[in-house]
Design an enzyme around this catalytic site. Structure first.
Site, PDB file in Angstrom:
ATOM      1  CG  ASN A 190      -0.378  -0.011   2.534  1.00  0.00           C
ATOM      2  OD1 ASN A 190       0.604  -0.705   2.783  1.00  0.00           O
ATOM      3  ND2 ASN A 190      -0.965   0.740   3.458  1.00  0.00           N
ATOM      4  CD  GLU A 198      -1.576   5.186   4.581  1.00  0.00           C
ATOM      5  OE1 GLU A 198      -2.250   4.301   5.114  1.00  0.00           O
ATOM      6  OE2 GLU A 198      -1.000   6.091   5.235  1.00  0.00           O
ATOM      7  CB  ALA A 214      -0.897  14.445   1.764  1.00  0.00           C
ATOM      8  CE1 TYR A 225      -4.808  10.798   4.580  1.00  0.00           C
ATOM      9  CE2 TYR A 225      -7.035  10.760   5.430  1.00  0.00           C
ATOM     10  CZ  TYR A 225      -5.681  10.923   5.633  1.00  0.00           C
ATOM     11  OH  TYR A 225      -5.202  11.212   6.873  1.00  0.00           O
ATOM     12  CD  GLU A 235      -5.116  -6.029  -1.088  1.00  0.00           C
ATOM     13  OE1 GLU A 235      -5.759  -6.486  -0.135  1.00  0.00           O
ATOM     14  OE2 GLU A 235      -4.717  -4.844  -1.128  1.00  0.00           O
ATOM     15  CB  CYS A 237     -10.687  -2.688   0.505  1.00  0.00           C
ATOM     16  SG  CYS A 237     -10.087  -2.141  -1.113  1.00  0.00           S
ATOM     17  CB  CYS A 283      -8.574  -4.909  -3.462  1.00  0.00           C
ATOM     18  SG  CYS A 283      -7.409  -3.540  -3.251  1.00  0.00           S
TER      19      CYS A 283
END
Length: 143
Positions: free
Chosen positions: A48, A50, A52, A54, A61, A97, A100
């Site tokens: 993953n 990330e 700022a 979002y 995945e 999630c 994914c």
């Protein structure tokens, strides 16, 4: 109907575990790593990342799947091993999630794709994508 899949689950899980340190999760602190096996036999990893802003981030995945498809758009997803935890400390099963799950659905038969959620190479849960995403919508509906 699901077909039997023969591959080294422990090796796929270990590959995901080996890459978790590469996750970039300064906001949530939740690191995730995925290793996936494609029908051409190649294994791809993703973590993953990330951001700022979002929505600009990406799950492990999808990171792995998009890389795999960029290499061979005809390969199908066979299996994905997923590990995750706070600061990379894997203590529980990490399920994909919904987004994914839908992306996985694009690249294979949901009854055949194996999703492995692991705490370790010895402690994992395995389900088909069909079990995780029942009554799914896929590319065949658009033909």
């Amino acid at each position: 109907m699901s077909k039997a899949v023969d591959f080294d689950r422990k090796k796929l899980i270990q590959t995901a575990m080996d890459h978790i340190a590469g996750a970039y999760a300064p906001y949530s602190g939740f690191h995730v790593s995925a290793a996936l096996l494609m029908s051409d036999g190649r294994v791809y990893t993703g973590v993953n990342v990330e951001n700022a802003s979002y929505p600009a981030g990406i799950c492990a995945e999808r990171n792995a799947i998009f890389h795999a498809i960029a290499q061979d758009k005809n390969a199908k997803l066979v299996a994905v091993a997923i590990v995750g935890g706070p600061n990379g400390d894997i203590k529980d099963y990490c399920a994909p999630c919904g987004v994914c799950r839908q992306v996985m659905r694009e690249f294979g038969n949901p009854a055949d794709i194996r999703v492995i959620m692991a705490k370790s190479t010895e402690d994992y849960k395995e389900m088909t994508l069909e079990e995780l995403l029942p009554m799914s919508f896929g590319p065949e509906f658009l033909k």
